[in-house]
Design a protein around this motif. Structure first.
Motif, PDB file in Angstrom:
ATOM      1  N   GLU A  50       0.840  -1.196   0.000  1.00 59.21           N
ATOM      2  CA  GLU A  50       0.000   0.000   0.000  1.00 59.21           C
ATOM      3  C   GLU A  50       0.875   1.246   0.000  1.00 59.21           C
ATOM      4  OE1 GLU A  50      -2.724   0.083   3.211  1.00 59.21           O
ATOM      5  OE2 GLU A  50      -4.141  -1.328   2.296  1.00 59.21           O
ATOM      6  N   THR A  51       0.562   2.183  -0.882  1.00 61.46           N
ATOM      7  CA  THR A  51       1.300   3.441  -0.966  1.00 61.46           C
ATOM      8  C   THR A  51       0.346   4.533  -1.444  1.00 61.46           C
ATOM      9  OG1 THR A  51       3.117   4.608  -2.063  1.00 61.46           O
ATOM     10  CG2 THR A  51       2.088   2.824  -3.272  1.00 61.46           C
ATOM     11  N   PRO A  52       0.450   5.733  -0.916  1.00 61.84           N
ATOM     12  CA  PRO A  52      -0.456   6.806  -1.362  1.00 61.84           C
ATOM     13  C   PRO A  52      -0.194   7.268  -2.790  1.00 61.84           C
ATOM     14  CG  PRO A  52       1.190   7.651   0.161  1.00 61.84           C
ATOM     15  CD  PRO A  52       1.331   6.170   0.170  1.00 61.84           C
ATOM     16  N   ALA A  53       0.982   6.952  -3.346  1.00 62.02           N
ATOM     17  CA  ALA A  53       1.334   7.398  -4.704  1.00 62.02           C
ATOM     18  C   ALA A  53       1.893   6.219  -5.497  1.00 62.02           C
ATOM     19  CB  ALA A  53       2.340   8.538  -4.638  1.00 62.02           C
ATOM     20  N   PRO A  54       1.021   5.361  -6.038  1.00 59.99           N
ATOM     21  CA  PRO A  54       1.510   4.216  -6.821  1.00 59.99           C
ATOM     22  C   PRO A  54       2.327   4.618  -8.050  1.00 59.99           C
ATOM     23  CG  PRO A  54      -0.778   3.889  -6.177  1.00 59.99           C
ATOM     24  CD  PRO A  54      -0.438   5.305  -5.841  1.00 59.99           C
ATOM     25  N   ALA A  55       1.970   5.750  -8.689  1.00 61.80           N
ATOM     26  CA  ALA A  55       2.720   6.174  -9.883  1.00 61.80           C
ATOM     27  C   ALA A  55       4.170   6.490  -9.528  1.00 61.80           C
ATOM     28  CB  ALA A  55       2.045   7.379 -10.515  1.00 61.80           C
ATOM     29  N   GLU A  56       4.378   7.159  -8.393  1.00 59.75           N
ATOM     30  CA  GLU A  56       5.749   7.438  -7.957  1.00 59.75           C
ATOM     31  C   GLU A  56       6.467   6.150  -7.576  1.00 59.75           C
ATOM     32  OE1 GLU A  56       8.073  10.019  -4.469  1.00 59.75           O
ATOM     33  OE2 GLU A  56       5.887  10.156  -4.712  1.00 59.75           O
ATOM     34  N   GLY A  57       5.738   5.216  -6.929  1.00 63.28           N
ATOM     35  CA  GLY A  57       6.331   3.931  -6.592  1.00 63.28           C
ATOM     36  C   GLY A  57       6.719   3.137  -7.831  1.00 63.28           C
ATOM     37  N   GLN A  58       5.967   3.319  -8.903  1.00 62.79           N
ATOM     38  CA  GLN A  58       6.295   2.657 -10.166  1.00 62.79           C
ATOM     39  C   GLN A  58       7.658   3.087 -10.684  1.00 62.79           C
ATOM     40  OE1 GLN A  58       3.460   3.524 -13.268  1.00 62.79           O
ATOM     41  NE2 GLN A  58       3.949   1.681 -14.402  1.00 62.79           N
ATOM     42  N   ARG A  59       7.932   4.389 -10.594  1.00 56.77           N
ATOM     43  CA  ARG A  59       9.242   4.901 -11.034  1.00 56.77           C
ATOM     44  C   ARG A  59      10.353   4.413 -10.102  1.00 56.77           C
ATOM     45  NH1 ARG A  59       5.820   9.386 -11.999  1.00 56.77           N
ATOM     46  NH2 ARG A  59       6.294  10.238  -9.943  1.00 56.77           N
ATOM     47  N   LYS A  60      10.060   4.341  -8.798  1.00 50.26           N
ATOM     48  CA  LYS A  60      11.067   3.860  -7.851  1.00 50.26           C
ATOM     49  C   LYS A  60      11.410   2.394  -8.105  1.00 50.26           C
ATOM     50  CE  LYS A  60      10.017   7.068  -4.062  1.00 50.26           C
ATOM     51  NZ  LYS A  60       9.545   7.178  -2.655  1.00 50.26           N
ATOM     52  N   LEU A  61      10.413   1.584  -8.430  1.00 49.20           N
ATOM     53  CA  LEU A  61      10.658   0.171  -8.702  1.00 49.20           C
ATOM     54  C   LEU A  61      11.578  -0.007  -9.905  1.00 49.20           C
ATOM     55  CD1 LEU A  61       7.170  -1.484  -8.091  1.00 49.20           C
ATOM     56  CD2 LEU A  61       9.248  -1.784  -6.740  1.00 49.20           C
ATOM     57  N   ALA A  62      11.344   0.799 -10.942  1.00 42.66           N
ATOM     58  CA  ALA A  62      12.207   0.721 -12.119  1.00 42.66           C
ATOM     59  C   ALA A  62      13.651   1.086 -11.753  1.00 42.66           C
ATOM     60  CB  ALA A  62      11.676   1.634 -13.212  1.00 42.66           C
ATOM     61  N   SER A  63      13.800   2.104 -10.903  1.00 43.07           N
ATOM     62  CA  SER A  63      15.145   2.508 -10.479  1.00 43.07           C
ATOM     63  C   SER A  63      15.809   1.422  -9.628  1.00 43.07           C
ATOM     64  CB  SER A  63      15.067   3.815  -9.697  1.00 43.07           C
ATOM     65  OG  SER A  63      14.527   4.850 -10.496  1.00 43.07           O
ATOM     66  N   ILE A  64      15.023   0.772  -8.758  1.00 44.06           N
ATOM     67  CA  ILE A  64      15.568  -0.295  -7.915  1.00 44.06           C
ATOM     68  C   ILE A  64      16.061  -1.456  -8.777  1.00 44.06           C
ATOM     69  CG2 ILE A  64      14.931  -2.055  -6.225  1.00 44.06           C
ATOM     70  CD1 ILE A  64      13.099   0.010  -4.916  1.00 44.06           C
ATOM     71  N   ALA A  65      15.265  -1.834  -9.770  1.00 43.12           N
ATOM     72  CA  ALA A  65      15.673  -2.935 -10.647  1.00 43.12           C
ATOM     73  C   ALA A  65      16.962  -2.601 -11.382  1.00 43.12           C
ATOM     74  CB  ALA A  65      14.552  -3.245 -11.640  1.00 43.12           C
ATOM     75  N   GLU A  66      17.054  -1.391 -11.896  1.00 47.69           N
ATOM     76  CA  GLU A  66      18.251  -0.991 -12.641  1.00 47.69           C
ATOM     77  C   GLU A  66      19.468  -0.894 -11.724  1.00 47.69           C
ATOM     78  OE1 GLU A  66      19.712   2.648 -15.617  1.00 47.69           O
ATOM     79  OE2 GLU A  66      17.668   2.588 -14.813  1.00 47.69           O
ATOM     80  N   ALA A  67      19.269  -0.355 -10.511  1.00 46.99           N
ATOM     81  CA  ALA A  67      20.388  -0.199  -9.591  1.00 46.99           C
ATOM     82  C   ALA A  67      20.954  -1.541  -9.135  1.00 46.99           C
ATOM     83  CB  ALA A  67      19.949   0.623  -8.370  1.00 46.99           C
ATOM     84  N   ASN A  68      20.114  -2.575  -9.130  1.00 47.57           N
ATOM     85  CA  ASN A  68      20.574  -3.904  -8.695  1.00 47.57           C
ATOM     86  C   ASN A  68      20.977  -4.789  -9.866  1.00 47.57           C
ATOM     87  OD1 ASN A  68      20.067  -4.368  -5.577  1.00 47.57           O
ATOM     88  ND2 ASN A  68      18.386  -3.093  -6.322  1.00 47.57           N
ATOM     89  N   GLY A  69      21.142  -4.195 -11.036  1.00 47.50           N
ATOM     90  CA  GLY A  69      21.589  -4.954 -12.187  1.00 47.50           C
ATOM     91  C   GLY A  69      20.499  -5.731 -12.886  1.00 47.50           C
ATOM     92  N   GLY A  70      19.238  -5.371 -12.627  1.00 50.56           N
ATOM     93  CA  GLY A  70      18.128  -6.071 -13.259  1.00 50.56           C
ATOM     94  C   GLY A  70      17.389  -5.192 -14.245  1.00 50.56           C
TER      95      GLY A  70
END
Length: 278
Positions: A50-70
């Motif tokens: 649960e997050t108040p801003a899913p759209a912002e979380g969507q961008r964070k998830l993409a950054s997390i995947a890229e930062a971890n080599g995925g």
């Protein structure tokens, strides 16, 4: 004497080739060598956050995947209506290196306010992977033997038969190699499925008490009044054809009879008056 020895040598080579061809089959080859293989474990995870801003979380998830080599496999955003308002939902599928699996999960959990559900699965495919590698070595050794026999084959029928079995061996090599690559990919890259959504709207829990009952009674009263008004309107509209077809003729008949009665009474009054002569 040398002339007779040459045909004899040729015949002996042909016989050896035929013997080799008979000994080799799809189920026989050089024994596989023992090899040490690291454990192959396919690890996957599914999270609902649960997050108040899913759209912002969507961008964070993409950054997390890229930062971890995925990388991001799929990303989808949608809105669903509910009694308390619209709920925004984001579904994403990530692939990250197995070595960064736990680190990526920790960063993903920190995106939202609350983790609604989490499921982590692991499947050990080490034994299957080792078996595939052994079968692959066996089939490649068998392929090499068939190629050697092909060089020594002196008959067209033998060459055709070797070529047929060689094609079967190569098809098996491709199948085993494809499965081995698949397991290698799944074990080296973990899959993480994440669902982000806005918190569910709070629904009032006060459904009892005097004021709640009064509110419900007032609402029921309004509903009944509206129903009565609508019923009267419907009945009135339904009676319009009746008034035109039945009431109007009756009204005209009543007026005609009234006029006739008046005329009759007027004639009788005139006839009864003194001094009236016919």
């Amino acid at each position: 004497m040398s002339e007779s020895a040459a045909p004899a040598n040729a015949d002996s080579r042909a016989q050896r080739a035929e013997l080799d061809f008979q000994r080799v089959s799809l189920n026989q080859a050089e024994p596989p060598q023992q090899a040490t293989t690291e454990r192959k474990i396919i690890r996957d995870a599914e999270l609902s956050i649960e997050t108040p801003a899913p759209a912002e979380g969507q961008r964070k998830l993409a950054s997390i995947a890229e930062a971890n080599g995925g990388f991001v496999v799929t990303s989808e955003a949608q809105q669903r209506g509910s009694s308390g308002g619209n709920v925004e939902i984001v579904n994403m599928q990530l692939r990250v290196p197995a070595a960064r699996f736990e680190a990526a999960l920790g960063e993903i959990r920190a995106i939202g306010e609350r983790v609604r559900s989490e499921k982590i699965t692991g499947k050990d495919v080490t034994e299957e992977f080792i078996d595939l590698e052994a079968r692959l070595r066996t089939q490649r050794a068998l392929e090499a033997q068939f190629l050697e026999i092909m060089k020594q084959a002196s008959k067209v029928s033998d060459a055709l038969e070797v070529n047929r079995q060689l094609a079967e061996v190569r098809n098996e090599i491709e199948r085993v190699e494809g499965r081995r690559r698949f397991l290698q990919n799944q074990a080296s890259l973990s899959t993480i499925k994440v669902t982000l959504q806005t918190p569910a709207p709070l629904v009032g829990s006060d459904t009892s008490g005097f004021f709640h009952s009064l509110k419900e009674a007032f609402g029921d009263g309004i509903d009944v009044a509206v129903w009565i008004i609508l019923t009267v309107v419907r009945v009135g509209i339904a009676l319009i054809p009746v008034a035109v077809l039945v009431a109007l003729p009756l009204y005209l008949l009543w007026r005609w009879l009234r006029r006739r009665v008046r005329r009759t009474r007027l004639k009788e009054a005139v006839a009864a008056a003194p001094g009236h002569t016919n």
